[in-house]
Design an enzyme around this catalytic site. Structure first.
Site, PDB file in Angstrom:
ATOM      1  N   LYS A   1       0.831  -1.172  -0.039  1.00  0.00           N
ATOM      2  CA  LYS A   1      -0.028  -0.029  -0.017  1.00  0.00           C
ATOM      3  C   LYS A   1       0.782   1.436  -0.066  1.00  0.00           C
ATOM      4  CE  LYS A   1      -0.535  -0.041   5.065  1.00  0.00           C
ATOM      5  NZ  LYS A   1      -1.266  -0.564   6.269  1.00  0.00           N
TER       6      LYS A   1
ATOM      7  N   TYR B   1      17.864  29.421   9.813  1.00  0.00           N
ATOM      8  CA  TYR B   1      16.698  30.322  10.406  1.00  0.00           C
ATOM      9  C   TYR B   1      16.683  29.889  11.876  1.00  0.00           C
ATOM     10  CZ  TYR B   1      15.222  30.688   5.417  1.00  0.00           C
ATOM     11  OH  TYR B   1      15.272  30.799   4.135  1.00  0.00           O
TER      12      TYR B   1
HETATM   13  C1  LIG Z   1      -0.612  -1.672   6.644  1.00  0.00           C
HETATM   14  C2  LIG Z   1      -1.292  -3.035   7.072  1.00  0.00           C
HETATM   15  C3  LIG Z   1      -0.310  -4.091   7.474  1.00  0.00           C
HETATM   16  C4  LIG Z   1       1.144  -3.850   7.331  1.00  0.00           C
HETATM   17  O1  LIG Z   1       1.449  -3.284   8.939  1.00  0.00           O
HETATM   18  P1  LIG Z   1       3.063  -3.184   9.138  1.00  0.00           P
HETATM   19  O2  LIG Z   1       2.974  -2.567  10.391  1.00  0.00           O
HETATM   20  O3  LIG Z   1       3.533  -2.191   8.125  1.00  0.00           O
HETATM   21  O4  LIG Z   1       3.869  -4.456   9.050  1.00  0.00           O
HETATM   22  C5  LIG Z   1      -1.063  -5.092   7.700  1.00  0.00           C
HETATM   23  N1  LIG Z   1      -2.514  -5.288   7.856  1.00  0.00           N
HETATM   24  C6  LIG Z   1      -3.114  -4.112   7.734  1.00  0.00           C
HETATM   25  C7  LIG Z   1      -4.565  -4.338   7.561  1.00  0.00           C
HETATM   26  C8  LIG Z   1      -2.489  -3.127   7.426  1.00  0.00           C
HETATM   27  O5  LIG Z   1      -3.494  -2.157   7.144  1.00  0.00           O
END
Ligand SMILES: *Cc1c(COP(=O)(O)O)cnc(C)c1O
Length: 365
Positions: free
Chosen positions: A35, A256
């Site tokens: 994702k 800054y």
């Molecule tokens: C993003 C996600 C994962 C992966 O999580 P990590 O902490 O990056 O391993 C697994 N299951 C779901 C439903 C997610 O949304």
């Protein structure tokens, strides 16, 4: 010549980390979670390294189409399921497996006309209180899905809120186990933290684990454990060069807001990286960096396009010297993204996902 900042994606490290998660959860199938454009790495860039996974899990339908366009014929799971009825047509056409977390999604599926029976993952809210059916309502949802001609197979899924921390997962595992006791179907429970920390328990491992962050070389439970502890390798390097050098006298300030004042003479390098490249603006003096692969520190505030670094530990450094903001330096030294994230009050997740569009990316095979 373009501005000398460059992100490098390390395919060898992605392969290694995926294999590491497999070892941690033996016998379980692995969803490579891609994702958010593979956590900012780029789906097309990581695909070659991650096709050793058993499936790809993601949220966006356009990302699912991109994975199919790369030639992947295996499982793809939509972790949030469909957002509107039309999305089911794409699921049918591309053979996408999808999460069912609410009645509206069952309604849409019940109304969906298809020859293509669907594989669904029924999500339980076992305590995270984000998506999913409560344990009390889970079986009724299962029964309703099971009666639909559109459904070929139902798998059971939940997600942990504290797999990386002291509260742990026992309460959620118990709720899930109890409510699914006599339901058939494959199980999927574990994100990276659960897969690494808790998957000695076969009930936690289930049939499919869903690692994301560990595959991308960040320790899910940092700072309790780091990537060296978990034998994970950085998959993204953000490297740049020194554009200018200043010799400070005692009392001179940097950047800054003059947040840094030299107490003694100090040589600083000004590097081509700033918050507009995705480097966290909240990092301040002391945040680690590597100069020619030698550990040093940030000085003063992060500005949009530039950051100052201390050259004291690397007297030979000057114009054009390599500076590694996170990842792997030319000499092999490693600066875990987790250390930088912590100094900026955030997580490795956010930094890799926030790599800016303007940063050119190369892939190291
Ligand atoms: C993003 C996600 C994962 C992966 O999580 P990590 O902490 O990056 O391993 C697994 N299951 C779901 C439903 C997610 O949304």
């Amino acid at each position: 010549m373009p501005r000398p900042i460059l992100a490098t994606i390390h395919l060898d490290a992605l392969r290694h980390n995926l294999a590491r998660v497999r070892t941690a959860a033996p016998d379980a199938k692995v969803w490579a979670v891609v994702k958010a454009n593979a956590y900012g790495h780029g789906i097309e860039r990581v695909y070659e390294a991650l096709r050793a996974a058993d499936g790809f899990a993601l949220l966006d339908l356009d990302e699912a189409e991109r994975v199919r366009a790369l030639g992947w014929r295996g499982p793809i799971l939509l972790l949030e399921g469909v957002f509107e009825a039309r999305d089911l047509e794409l699921c049918s056409r591309l053979g996408l497996w999808h999460t069912i977390h609410c009645d509206e999604q069952i309604d849409m599926l019940a109304a969906h006309k298809t020859q293509q029976p669907h594989r669904v993952f029924l999500k339980m809210n076992s305590g995270m209180n984000r998506l999913g059916y409560s344990p009390e309502r889970y079986r009724a949802a299962w029964a309703r899905l099971n009666a639909l001609p559109q459904v070929e197979e139902i798998s059971l899924m939940t997600h942990f809120s504290d797999a990386d921390g002291p509260r742990g997962i026992a309460h959620q595992v118990a709720a899930f186990r109890e409510a699914t006791r006599d339901l058939p179907g494959e199980r999927s429970l574990s994100n990276s933290a659960a897969a690494l920390r808790h998957s000695a328990d076969p009930d936690v491992r289930g049939d499919w684990v869903r690692p994301g962050i560990a595959v991308y070389g960040s320790a899910p439970d940092y700072p309790e454990n780091d990537i060296a502890h978990w034998d994970l390798r950085p998959t993204m390097t953000l490297a740049t060069r020194i554009l200018g050098v200043q010799d400070l006298k005692p009392g001179d300030t940097v950047g800054y807001g003059s947040s840094f004042t030299a107490e003694a003479p100090v040589r600083i390098g000004v590097v081509a990286c700033g918050y507009a490249d995705g480097y966290p603006r909240h990092c301040s003096t002391g945040t680690p960096v590597l100069v020619n692969g030698v550990r040093s520190r940030l000085i003063g505030r992060v500005s949009m396009d530039m950051i100052a670094v201390d050259l004291t530990p690397v007297p030979s450094a000057g114009f054009g010297s390599e500076v590694t903001m996170w990842g792997r330096a030319g000499n092999g030294a490693v600066l875990p993204i987790d250390e930088v994230a912590r100094a900026g009050g955030t997580l490795g997740y956010e930094l890799m996902c926030a790599l800016a569009q303007r940063v050119p990316v190369t892939v190291e095979t």
